[in-house]
Design an enzyme around this catalytic site. Structure first.
Site, short mmCIF file in Angstrom:
data_model
loop_
_atom_site.label_atom_id
_atom_site.label_comp_id
_atom_site.label_asym_id
_atom_site.label_seq_id
_atom_site.Cartn_x
_atom_site.Cartn_y
_atom_site.Cartn_z
N HIS A 473 0.82 -1.20 0.00
CA HIS A 473 0.00 0.00 0.00
C HIS A 473 0.86 1.26 0.00
CE1 HIS A 473 -3.56 2.46 1.18
NE2 HIS A 473 -2.64 3.18 1.79
N GLU A 474 1.78 1.33 0.95
CA GLU A 474 2.61 2.53 1.04
C GLU A 474 3.55 2.66 -0.15
OE1 GLU A 474 1.82 4.78 2.97
OE2 GLU A 474 0.53 3.63 4.31
N HIS A 477 1.77 4.47 -2.82
CA HIS A 477 1.91 5.92 -2.63
C HIS A 477 3.28 6.39 -3.12
CE1 HIS A 477 -1.74 6.93 -0.52
NE2 HIS A 477 -1.51 6.13 0.50
N HIS A 480 3.48 6.82 -6.73
CA HIS A 480 2.75 8.02 -7.13
C HIS A 480 3.67 9.25 -7.04
CE1 HIS A 480 -1.47 10.14 -6.80
NE2 HIS A 480 -0.88 10.37 -7.95
#
Length: 694
Positions: A473-474, A477, A480
């Site tokens: 998940h991180e 990020h 991104h």
């Protein structure tokens, strides 16, 4: 005074590899003078733009604003990352001082009448300026930021808003420090064999290492780090100790004394409501959501309501399964919140022949990092090299040079994976430096911060499946931020609406659950063998186990957050009583506690990033469930054309487009909301695991 003359490394030009901060030379005493210099420089930059005698143009106004504040970003990038990941009393004191000062500084910029006049003049004739689409977007968002910050207010209202913004910043800093103090100050010392009953060897060893780090050598200590408390609640057969630990965990920020957050929450809510009224909104939720994909509190309420009923129904079924198993074992009890994880693990073992002790050796931290890197390579052509000479802020931190398929430098990625007392709980992505092209190509420095349990010397760190999902998940990020490819810093990387920012991270989680990825990287720590197919099948079969609990735990937090910020008058609110009233109204199951209770709800009260916005994980989950289906429909989870669209319109695009338009450009249509319910297993059909919480 120059940086060289002052001896302050924060004010010098950094000659370190990739322009990383020279962490070994930076001391707490450097931050105050560095902030002073950076604020003074930024004020001069803003004054020059506001007082420019030339007619406003995109170059002399908007681009000038985009170029301003570079030193402040440089100093703040180091300070705010350290304040979360590796703090100390000196840094905390500076944080309490600087949070309101910076809030006042940015408020003064937003309320600078001459400056806003130039921005407003450009906005009113935007279509006549010959701007490209990205420039139009930057102008539109700049104008909106000024308006939402109070640029159109006059007189006493403008002064009052500035006071509110400054006070809210101080309250947010104190809130997060109080939570950290409660977390760092708690120790559950396991003195006897009975205290350790049921705990696997790896958890006892982790507790002993925690004891050593906390100055209790030889003692096994459970802390309030999620990687410590959650497995304790799962494995411990001492119901009394489970209840004691759970009570401390759920009452962080509500323990009385100097670290109690209840008064801070009450004042925060009152000030936020007043801020919204000054800006012409009926509630703070209406103000915050006006700038998101959801747009209105009603739209958020509708989404949460659609999930709440089926989640409660599933949770009731799960509770009955836990109670039946407890009775079988001779425990004639009503399942309490401190019992849920313990009996859920046993039910999962019975239903899916799956338990953490069997699974954990296959989830080595280093191999899961490799899995995330490999997935990014197959999707986007990225490569990760780990030079040993890159400066880092703690010995546990690792650093990678990230390049594309052609060998071009893309970013520096820092990974800070282990829990320690100087780090706040949770997991997050941040940046030391953002991406931009204005004035020359600048590539980002991105960090992922986790709180995993550290292994014994020479042993591999092992993760739970939730830990591995959090890592993916991180890292979503982080991608991104790293893949950002825009001209203007204000729209780079994760600078998108709050309910879109979780889409890239939650989407990336899907690859962890793919058999192809697990077969390659879920390798036993001792034997080196890949996860057996039978175990892999059981992992996939259990992916929606306990989803009623997980959804109720999360959605109740989002519903309380929304209810707090829909108050038109928050002057007399008592936070705990209000929380209790909301939970009673929605029919919160007695056996489940909010994932984040109000006194430690850092997403919402240590700043307003997720205030009225905790729902955004669920909103983004609609997008990620539907978005991953694009790869499934293509017949290849690494399909090159789908990955190209994903990179171009999502990961690399920052805030260049309205998020709804960006999603349509990637997917070819609007998202299917039903995909969310299928993903969580509340509808018939193939489902994937839920999004991790960052």
């Amino acid at each position: 005074m120059s940086g060289a003359a002052s001896g302050n490394p924060l004010l010098e030009a950094w000659t370190t590899p990739f322009g990383l901060p020279p962490f070994d030379r930076i001391r707490p005493e450097h931050f105050r003078p560095a902030f002073d210099a950076a604020l003074a420089q930024n004020r001069a930059e803003i004054d020059a733009v506001a007082r420019d005698p030339a007619e406003p143009s995109f170059a002399n106004t908007i681009e000038a604003l985009e170029r301003s504040g570079e030193l402040l970003e440089k100093v703040g990038g180091v300070f705010w990352n350290l304040s979360g990941a590796h703090t100390n009393p000196e840094i905390q004191g500076i944080e309490r001082e600087m949070a309101p000062r910076l809030a006042k500084h940015f408020s003064e910029i937003a309320m600078n009448a001459a400056l806003f006049g130039r921005v407003d003049a450009l906005f009113r004739r935007m279509d006549d300026l010959g701007l490209d689409d990205e420039q139009k977007r930057v102008l539109e968002l700049t104008h909106k930021r000024f308006v939402r910050a109070g640029a159109q207010l006059q007189g006493a209202d403008k002064d009052r808003l500035a006071q509110i913004v400054e006070r809210l910043a101080a309250l947010g800093a104190q809130f997060s420090q109080n939570v950290l103090a409660d977390e760092a100050g708690y120790r559950l010392v396991l003195e006897t064999d009975e205290d350790k009953a049921g705990l696997p060897d790896w958890l006892v060893e982790a507790a002993r290492r925690a004891g050593d780090e906390l100055g209790l050598p030889g003692k096994a200590v459970i802390t309030l780090a999620r990687s410590s408390i959650e497995p304790f609640l799962q494995f411990s057969t001492s119901r009394a100790l489970r209840e004691k630990a759970f009570e401390a965990w759920t009452h962080r920020g509500e323990m009385g004394g100097d670290t109690d957050n209840r008064a801070i929450v009450a004042e925060t809510l009152k000030l936020r409501a007043e801020r919204a009224r000054l800006l012409g909104y009926p509630t703070f939720a209406a103000y915050k959501l006006d700038n998101t994909m959801a747009k209105t509190p009603a739209a958020v309420q509708d989404l949460l309501d659609r999930v709440w009923a089926p989640a409660k129904a599933r949770a009731a079924e799960e509770r009955d399964d836990l109670a039946a198993l407890a009775r079988e074992e001779g425990a004639n009890i009503a399942i309490g919140p401190h019992d849920w994880r313990h009996y859920a693990a046993k039910v999962r073992k019975r239903k899916h022949d799956l338990d953490e002790a069997e699974l954990k050796p296959y989830l080595q931290l280093d191999r899961m990092i490799e899995a995330a890197f490999d997935t990014a390579g197959r999707l986007f052509g990225l490569r990760f090299a780990e030079p040993r000479d890159l400066p880092v802020y703690h010995p546990d931190v690792r650093a990678w040079d990230v390049t594309d398929a052609g060998g071009r430098h893309v970013a520096v990625f820092l990974g800070d994976y282990f829990a320690r007392p100087s780090k706040r709980s949770g997991a997050w992505m941040s940046s030391y430096r953002g991406q931009r092209k204005l004035g020359g190509e600048v590539r980002p420095i991105v960090v992922n911060v986790m709180n995993f349990s550290k292994a014994a010397e020479g042993q591999p760190a092992l993760l739970s499946f939730d830990d591995a999902r959090t890592l993916f998940h991180e890292f979503g990020h982080a991608l991104h931020g790293m893949l950002s490819d825009v001209t203007y810093p204000s729209i780079a990387g994760t600078s998108v609406s709050r309910d879109f920012v979780e889409f890239p991270s939650q989407l990336f989680e899907h690859w962890l659950m793919q058999p192809d990825v697990l077969r390659r990287f879920a390798v036993h720590a001792e034997t080196g063998e890949s996860m057996p197919e039978a175990l892999l099948d059981r992992v996939l079969a259990a992916r929606n186990f306990n989803q009623g609990f997980a959804t109720v735990e999360y959605a109740s937090s989002a519903l309380v957050d929304l209810a707090f910020h829909q108050l038109e008058d928050a002057d007399e609110v008592e936070p705990i009583a209000f929380e209790r009233a909301v939970l009673e109204r929605i029919g919160m199951p007695a056996e489940i506690v909010m994932r984040h209770r109000t006194p430690h709800f850092a997403h919402v009260f240590s700043g307003d990033g997720y205030s009225s916005g905790y729902y955004s994980y669920l909103w983004s989950e609609v997008l990620d469930a539907d978005g991953f289906a694009a790869f499934e429909e293509a017949g290849d989870i690494f399909d090159a054309e789908v990955a190209r669209r994903l990179r171009d319109f999502v990961y690399a695009a920052g805030g260049r487009q309205d998020p709804a338009e960006a999603y349509r450009a990637f997917r070819g249509r609007d998202p299917d909301v039903q995909a969310l319910l299928r993903k969580r297993g509340f509808l018939a059909g193939e489902a994937q695991p839920p999004g991790a919480d960052s």
